[in-house]
Design an enzyme around this catalytic site. Sequence first.
Site, mmCIF file in Angstrom:
data_model
loop_
_atom_site.group_PDB
_atom_site.id
_atom_site.type_symbol
_atom_site.label_atom_id
_atom_site.label_comp_id
_atom_site.label_asym_id
_atom_site.label_seq_id
_atom_site.Cartn_x
_atom_site.Cartn_y
_atom_site.Cartn_z
ATOM 1 N N GLU A 119 -4.930 -3.459 -12.154
ATOM 2 C CA GLU A 119 -5.600 -2.212 -11.807
ATOM 3 C C GLU A 119 -5.881 -1.472 -13.125
ATOM 4 O OE1 GLU A 119 -3.026 0.623 -9.871
ATOM 5 O OE2 GLU A 119 -4.648 1.922 -9.184
ATOM 6 N N HIS A 130 -3.092 -2.646 2.239
ATOM 7 C CA HIS A 130 -2.602 -1.935 1.042
ATOM 8 C C HIS A 130 -2.675 -0.428 1.277
ATOM 9 C CE1 HIS A 130 -2.072 -2.036 -3.529
ATOM 10 N NE2 HIS A 130 -2.212 -0.741 -3.256
ATOM 11 N N HIS A 189 1.327 -4.874 -7.565
ATOM 12 C CA HIS A 189 0.183 -4.214 -8.199
ATOM 13 C C HIS A 189 -0.010 -4.817 -9.587
ATOM 14 C CE1 HIS A 189 0.686 -1.232 -5.081
ATOM 15 N NE2 HIS A 189 -0.244 -0.439 -5.564
ATOM 16 N N HIS A 244 -0.031 3.082 0.865
ATOM 17 C CA HIS A 244 1.269 3.685 0.531
ATOM 18 C C HIS A 244 1.549 4.779 1.553
ATOM 19 C CE1 HIS A 244 1.341 1.803 -3.528
ATOM 20 N NE2 HIS A 244 0.036 1.810 -3.340
ATOM 21 N N ASP A 296 -5.420 2.449 -0.177
ATOM 22 C CA ASP A 296 -4.399 2.807 -1.166
ATOM 23 C C ASP A 296 -3.663 4.104 -0.776
ATOM 24 O OD1 ASP A 296 -3.002 2.064 -3.424
ATOM 25 O OD2 ASP A 296 -4.521 2.694 -4.862
ATOM 26 N N ASP A 297 -4.280 5.245 -1.060
ATOM 27 C CA ASP A 297 -3.700 6.570 -0.779
ATOM 28 C C ASP A 297 -4.842 7.455 -0.274
ATOM 29 O OD1 ASP A 297 -0.999 6.111 -2.360
ATOM 30 O OD2 ASP A 297 -2.620 5.524 -3.706
HETATM 31 N N1 ADE Z 1 1.375 4.219 -6.035
HETATM 32 C C1 ADE Z 1 0.542 4.773 -5.152
HETATM 33 N N2 ADE Z 1 -0.729 4.444 -5.422
HETATM 34 C C2 ADE Z 1 -0.718 3.637 -6.504
HETATM 35 C C3 ADE Z 1 -1.701 2.962 -7.266
HETATM 36 N N3 ADE Z 1 -3.007 3.040 -6.968
HETATM 37 N N4 ADE Z 1 -1.301 2.233 -8.316
HETATM 38 C C4 ADE Z 1 -0.005 2.151 -8.607
HETATM 39 N N5 ADE Z 1 0.955 2.760 -7.935
HETATM 40 C C5 ADE Z 1 0.612 3.497 -6.885
HETATM 41 ZN ZN ZN Z 2 -1.461 0.874 -4.387
#
Ligand code: ADE
Ligand code: ZN
Length: 332
Positions: free
Chosen positions: A201, A18, A198, A20, A279-280
């Site tokens: 969350e 996971h 997703h 992005h 994630d990011d």
């Molecule tokens: N796009 C990038 N990171 C995200 C996240 N944690 N939740 C939803 N969309 C995303």
């Molecule tokens: Zn994500």
Amino acid sequence: MDEERIAALRALPKVELHLHLEGAAPPAFIRGLGQEKSVRLDGVFAEDGSYAYTDFNHFLTIYEAATSVLRSPDDYARLTLAVLEKSAESGVIYSETFLSPDFCGGGDLGAWREYLHAMREASEAAERTMGITLRGIVTCVRHFGPERAKRAALCAAETAGDWLVGFGMAGDENRGSQKDFAYSFDMAREAGLRLTSHAGEWRGPREISDALDDLRVERIGHGVRAIEDLALVDKLVENGIVLEVCPGSNVTLGVYPRLSAHPIERLRERGVKVTVATDDPPFFHTTMADEYERLAKTFGWDEEVFAQIARTSAEAAFCDEDTRAALLKRLG
Ligand code: ADE
Ligand code: ZN
């Protein structure tokens, strides 16, 4: 925990499901590209050079502002290499990354093919030089709405194959419903793509049930709020649904106040197939090695737990069986 054990955990081979691609862009890379192209990035960076945002919605805004400097297939090739270099430094040997035709050519199929070609070539170069394997998952963006999602799904369906292996949905979970995107997920499934979305969350367990029932996904992005409905947790276990859990992301964005309050350990104890991802990563001041270190310190996880998690991730990867067998072999 002594330094030696921490160093050993940080060096373990890792599988990340996971991530992005734009969200993994090092801030210095985005700042540099902005300067090259004379694009103003007001408000994107904090004084220390990191990304600046206040909450989830502001994060999405800053994410899209930073992404605005990525304007050509070559920019995405450079981004792919920069991201894989960071992942490889953390011990990642296989990664799946979310890609958005919305950002790569505005949903136009011809343009998307060029972007995809550039990213794939960069990933193959990284495989040769750094020993890290990458596969792509096209994602639609929930807050861009179902019509744009259909264009993303068409791009995915037309380019599905051994490198582009999945379709998913990211974006603002508080907008619309999973079901609004069923047409796009059906199109992707019919093209042979594997599915994830997703869910759970920001919204509760119902959103996860909807992703399973209405989109028929086999993995869930995050899914952590399943813990609020133990019948749903049992269903995840029975059906072997895999959660792409991103603990550092959840804590930094305020889904949970601290890692010790995060449900990853309770989900794992109940038999849910959990995986660990970032994630990011630069947005959340994390890396895969940092996630491992923090999980070990907070929950007492040892090498055997991490080995199990890496195997679960390899088994849940959307790649072909030969790639999976090679991956499992490298994990030992
Ligand atoms: N796009 C990038 N990171 C995200 C996240 N944690 N939740 C939803 N969309 C995303
Ligand atoms: Zn994500």
